[in-house]
Scaffold this motif. Structure first.
Motif, PDB file in Angstrom:
ATOM      1  N   TYR A   1     -47.815  67.292 -76.963  1.00  9.83           N
ATOM      2  CA  TYR A   1     -47.093  66.291 -77.754  1.00  9.83           C
ATOM      3  C   TYR A   1     -48.098  65.545 -78.628  1.00  9.83           C
ATOM      4  CZ  TYR A   1     -43.059  66.879 -74.651  1.00  9.83           C
ATOM      5  OH  TYR A   1     -41.997  67.387 -73.953  1.00  9.83           O
TER       6      TYR A   1
ATOM      7  N   SER B   1     -45.940  62.123 -80.634  1.00  5.47           N
ATOM      8  CA  SER B   1     -44.781  61.450 -80.050  1.00  5.47           C
ATOM      9  C   SER B   1     -45.146  60.716 -78.770  1.00  5.47           C
ATOM     10  CB  SER B   1     -43.678  62.477 -79.732  1.00  5.47           C
ATOM     11  OG  SER B   1     -43.248  63.147 -80.887  1.00  5.47           O
ATOM     12  N   GLU B   2     -44.320  59.734 -78.431  1.00  7.40           N
ATOM     13  CA  GLU B   2     -44.393  59.127 -77.111  1.00  7.40           C
ATOM     14  C   GLU B   2     -43.768  60.093 -76.114  1.00  7.40           C
ATOM     15  OE1 GLU B   2     -45.618  55.469 -76.782  1.00  7.40           O
ATOM     16  OE2 GLU B   2     -46.467  56.662 -78.403  1.00  7.40           O
TER      17      GLU B   2
ATOM     18  N   LEU C   1     -41.789  60.724 -72.710  1.00  8.29           N
ATOM     19  CA  LEU C   1     -40.873  60.042 -71.796  1.00  8.29           C
ATOM     20  C   LEU C   1     -40.757  60.872 -70.523  1.00  8.29           C
ATOM     21  CD1 LEU C   1     -38.052  59.301 -74.401  1.00  8.29           C
ATOM     22  CD2 LEU C   1     -40.023  57.856 -73.843  1.00  8.29           C
TER      23      LEU C   1
ATOM     24  N   GLY D   1     -34.481  59.066 -76.735  1.00 10.55           N
ATOM     25  CA  GLY D   1     -35.398  60.191 -76.854  1.00 10.55           C
ATOM     26  C   GLY D   1     -34.681  61.525 -76.835  1.00 10.55           C
TER      27      GLY D   1
ATOM     28  N   GLU E   1     -39.369  63.308 -75.455  1.00 14.69           N
ATOM     29  CA  GLU E   1     -40.236  62.725 -76.480  1.00 14.69           C
ATOM     30  C   GLU E   1     -39.437  61.854 -77.428  1.00 14.69           C
ATOM     31  OE1 GLU E   1     -41.848  65.261 -79.510  1.00 14.69           O
ATOM     32  OE2 GLU E   1     -40.301  66.771 -79.198  1.00 14.69           O
TER      33      GLU E   1
ATOM     34  N   ARG F   1     -40.416  59.277 -81.189  1.00 17.11           N
ATOM     35  CA  ARG F   1     -41.401  58.548 -81.987  1.00 17.11           C
ATOM     36  C   ARG F   1     -41.529  57.127 -81.443  1.00 17.11           C
ATOM     37  NH1 ARG F   1     -39.779  58.849 -88.152  1.00 17.11           N
ATOM     38  NH2 ARG F   1     -37.930  57.883 -87.228  1.00 17.11           N
ATOM     39  N   LYS F   2     -42.721  56.573 -81.551  1.00 21.78           N
ATOM     40  CA  LYS F   2     -42.971  55.254 -80.990  1.00 21.78           C
ATOM     41  C   LYS F   2     -41.972  54.228 -81.489  1.00 21.78           C
ATOM     42  CE  LYS F   2     -46.643  51.816 -80.413  1.00 21.78           C
ATOM     43  NZ  LYS F   2     -48.065  51.479 -80.687  1.00 21.78           N
TER      44      LYS F   2
ATOM     45  N   VAL G   1     -38.258  54.524 -79.729  1.00 24.87           N
ATOM     46  CA  VAL G   1     -37.992  54.281 -78.304  1.00 24.87           C
ATOM     47  C   VAL G   1     -37.223  52.972 -78.126  1.00 24.87           C
ATOM     48  CG1 VAL G   1     -39.015  53.921 -76.030  1.00 24.87           C
ATOM     49  CG2 VAL G   1     -40.071  55.537 -77.626  1.00 24.87           C
TER      50      VAL G   1
ATOM     51  N   TYR H   1     -35.835  50.206 -75.283  1.00 26.70           N
ATOM     52  CA  TYR H   1     -36.015  49.725 -73.921  1.00 26.70           C
ATOM     53  C   TYR H   1     -34.817  48.862 -73.509  1.00 26.70           C
ATOM     54  CZ  TYR H   1     -40.866  51.094 -74.871  1.00 26.70           C
ATOM     55  OH  TYR H   1     -41.996  51.796 -75.204  1.00 26.70           O
TER      56      TYR H   1
END
Length: 352
Positions: free
Chosen positions: A39, A42-43, A45, A84, A143, A145-146, A149, A151
Motif C-alpha cells: 500500500y 493509502s492508509e 485499515l 474505506g 485501504e 486515502r488519509k 478516512v 472516524y
C-alpha cells in the motif's frame, strides 16, 4: 470426508487452490508463511471479528454456507464504516471432529461469495482443533486515502444524523428462528415420550411471509453501495460506524467520542413492514427492537447540515435526527413528542 485424511495443509490447499487474486495491493496470498501486501499511497485499515458457536451463531438454524457469508460481511462492514475499501481477509477456524471436509467447503463457498461481491482477496489464515465447538476469527485489511478516512469522533453540533436501510429486521429474524427452534425441540421431546425408539418427527418451520427477516439475520450485506452513493454525491461524513450492537449503542459511541449530544426522532427510524408485523406477533415494541436489536450492519453516520438536500436525494438513506451540544444530552423524541434519554441497551457480549 474426514478432515484428518487431508491434514491441516491438505485442507488449506483443498479450500484455497483455485482462489484468484483481484487486488494490485495483494502481492502474494495463500501458500507461504505470510501474505505480502503493498500500500504505497493509502492508509491501511485493519479490523478483526471473532464468532463463537453458541454465542454468535447456532448451527441448528444457520447453514455453513450462510455462516461463511456472514462471517466475511461483518468484517467488510467495519472497513466500509471507516469510508474505506476492503481488499484482503485472513480466515482462522477452530473446529471439532464432528465437522467434515464438505462442511468446510460449504463455509468457504459462502465466504468466497461475500468476498467476490466486493472484490476481496482471501490471503491466508489458520486452522486448529477445538473441544468446545466452532470458532471463527477473520481479519480484514482495507485501504483509504488519509483525507477520506472517517472516524467516530468527528460529529459536530448541527450535523445531521443518518442511517442506511432499515433497522430491527435482523433481530426479528433471530427471534423467529429461536421461536421455531423452541417449537421443534418441544415437538421432539413429546414425540420421544410417546415413541422412545421412533424417528424424529417431521417438522416444517413457519417462515411464510417472513423471508426478509431471515435474510437479514442469516445473510446480511455490508453497505458498500451506500459508501459509493455518498462518494458520487460528494458527501464526506463527519463521523460513521456500522450498526452491529444496536442503533442506540452505536449513536452513543459517536456522541461520547465526538463530545456532543443528539436528538433522534422515533417517527423517522426506518422499519420494514415485516419487522413491524413480527414485533406485533411477539408482543414486542418495534421501536425498542430497532434501537437495540443489533446485527443490522447498516451504516450510521453524520453529515454537515449543508448536505441536507444531497442526503434527501440518496435512495436507501434516512435522516433520523441531528447532533446537539453535549449539555443537551442524547435524546429520543417519541411519536407523541415526549423526550427520553437514549440508553445503550444493545447486545453486550461480555455481560453476564
Amino acid at each position: 470426508m474426514d478432515i484428518a485424511k487431508l491434514g491441516e495443509f491438505g485442507l488449506i490447499d483443498h479450500l484455497t487452490k483455485d482462489i484468484k487474486l483481484k487486488n494490485e495491493s495483494t502481492r502474494y496470498g495463500v501458500g507461504d508463511d505470510c501474505a505480502v501486501l503493498h500500500y504505497p499511497d493509502s492508509e491501511v485499515l485493519i479490523t478483526t471479528d471473532m464468532l463463537m458457536e453458541g454465542v454468535h451463531f447456532d448451527l441448528t438454524y444457520i447453514s455453513m454456507q450462510h455462516l461463511g457469508y456472514k462471517s466475511a460481511m461483518v468484517n467488510l462492514s467495519d472497513i466500509f464504516a471507516m469510508n474505506g475499501t476492503p481488499r484482503q481477509i485472513v480466515v482462522s477456524i477452530a473446529l471439532s471432529k464432528r465437522f467434515t471436509v464438505e462442511d468446510l467447503e460449504e463455509f468457504y463457498q459462502g465466504l468466497r461469495a461475500a468476498c467476490d461481491k466486493w472484490n476481496v482477496d482471501i490471503v491466508g489464515g489458520d486452522t486448529t482443533s477445538s473441544y468446545t465447538g466452532l470458532a471463527i476469527s477473520i481479519t480484514c485489511i482495507g485501504e483509504a486515502r488519509k483525507e477520506d478516512v472517517v472516524y467516530r469522533k468527528g460529529a459536530h453540533e448541527t450535523d445531521l444524523i443518518c442511517v442506511s436501510g432499515d433497522l430491527g429486521a435482523a433481530y426479528m429474524g433471530l427471534q423467529l428462528l429461536e421461536r421455531e427452534k423452541a417449537v421443534y425441540y418441544q415437538l421432539v421431546n413429546e414425540h420421544q415420550k410417546k415413541n422412545p425408539q421412533g424417528q424424529e418427527p417431521d417438522f416444517q418451520p413457519d417462515f411464510a411471509g417472513k423471508e426478509y427477516l431471515l435474510q437479514r439475520q442469516l445473510e446480511p450485506d455490508a453497505r458498500g453501495d451506500i459508501i459509493e452513493k455518498l462518494r458520487q454525491a460528494g458527501i464526506h461524513p463527519t463521523s460513521m460506524m456500522d450498526i452491529s450492537d444496536g442503533l442506540s449503542s452505536e449513536l452513543l459511541h459517536i456522541c461520547k467520542q465526538s463530545g456532543v449530544g443528539c436528538r433522534i426522532y422515533e417517527k423517522n427510524i426506518p422499519i420494514d413492514y415485516q419487522t413491524a408485523v413480527m414485533a406485533e406477533e411477539l408482543n414486542m415494541n418495534v421501536t425498542t427492537c430497532a434501537l437495540n436489536g443489533g446485527e443490522d450492519y447498516e451504516l450510521l453516520f453524520t453529515v454537515p447540515i449543508g448536505d441536507h438536500e444531497k442526503i434527501e436525494m440518496i435512495d436507501g438513506v434516512k435522516l433520523i435526527g441531528h447532533i446537539t451540544r453535549p449539555e443537551l444530552g442524547s435524546i429520543l423524541v417519541t411519536r407523541d413528542n415526549q423526550e427520553f434519554p437514549l440508553q445503550a441497551q444493545g447486545w453486550n457480549p461480555l455481560k453476564d
